[in-house]
Scaffold this motif. Structure first.
Motif, PDB file in Angstrom:
ATOM      1  N   LYS A  67       0.838  -1.199   0.000  1.00  0.00           N
ATOM      2  CA  LYS A  67       0.000   0.000   0.000  1.00  0.00           C
ATOM      3  C   LYS A  67       0.877   1.255   0.000  1.00  0.00           C
ATOM      4  O   LYS A  67       0.434   2.333  -0.373  1.00  0.00           O
ATOM      5  N   GLU A  68       2.113   1.109   0.442  1.00  0.00           N
ATOM      6  CA  GLU A  68       3.049   2.221   0.542  1.00  0.00           C
ATOM      7  C   GLU A  68       4.438   1.707   0.190  1.00  0.00           C
ATOM      8  O   GLU A  68       4.757   0.542   0.436  1.00  0.00           O
ATOM      9  N   LYS A  74      11.622   4.458  -0.993  1.00  0.00           N
ATOM     10  CA  LYS A  74      11.452   5.896  -0.780  1.00  0.00           C
ATOM     11  C   LYS A  74      12.797   6.604  -0.891  1.00  0.00           C
ATOM     12  O   LYS A  74      12.904   7.672  -1.507  1.00  0.00           O
ATOM     13  N   TYR A  90       3.880  13.499  -0.429  1.00  0.00           N
ATOM     14  CA  TYR A  90       4.208  12.268   0.299  1.00  0.00           C
ATOM     15  C   TYR A  90       5.495  12.487   1.075  1.00  0.00           C
ATOM     16  O   TYR A  90       6.570  12.168   0.628  1.00  0.00           O
TER      17      TYR A  90
END
Length: 91
Positions: A67-68, A74, A90
């Motif tokens: 979901k992330e 990142k 984000y």
């Protein structure tokens, strides 16, 4: 463009704010005005049941999508395009 803004206006298509939003969004591409059926086109385009890329409609893929993004991914995005995640909201 932020995903959250797009989602908000998709969910509120019958408002003047949505019309302004989509006019501005598509104006960048050189469209001076929206087609008369723009709301129906957006409704159809936003329908997950009709999407070939909606995660629940993907077939032949045996992995679960997160979901992330994981922290490492990142960091990779932040390295490759510094500030992109912040611009998109984000953080």
């Amino acid at each position: 463009m932020r995903f959250e803004d797009l989602l908000h206006h998709v969910k509120h298509l019958n408002t003047e704010a949505a019309e302004v939003y989509f006019t501005d969004l598509l104006g960048i591409l050189g469209h001076e005005s929206l087609p008369t059926d723009w709301r129906e086109r957006v409704r159809i385009g936003a329908d997950p049941a009709q999407s070939g890329t909606f995660r629940d409609n993907l077939s032949g893929i045996t992995m679960d999508f997160p979901k992330e993004l994981p922290d490492l991914q990142k960091q990779i995005v932040d390295y490759a395009v510094p500030g992109l995640r912040k611009i998109l909201g984000y953080v």
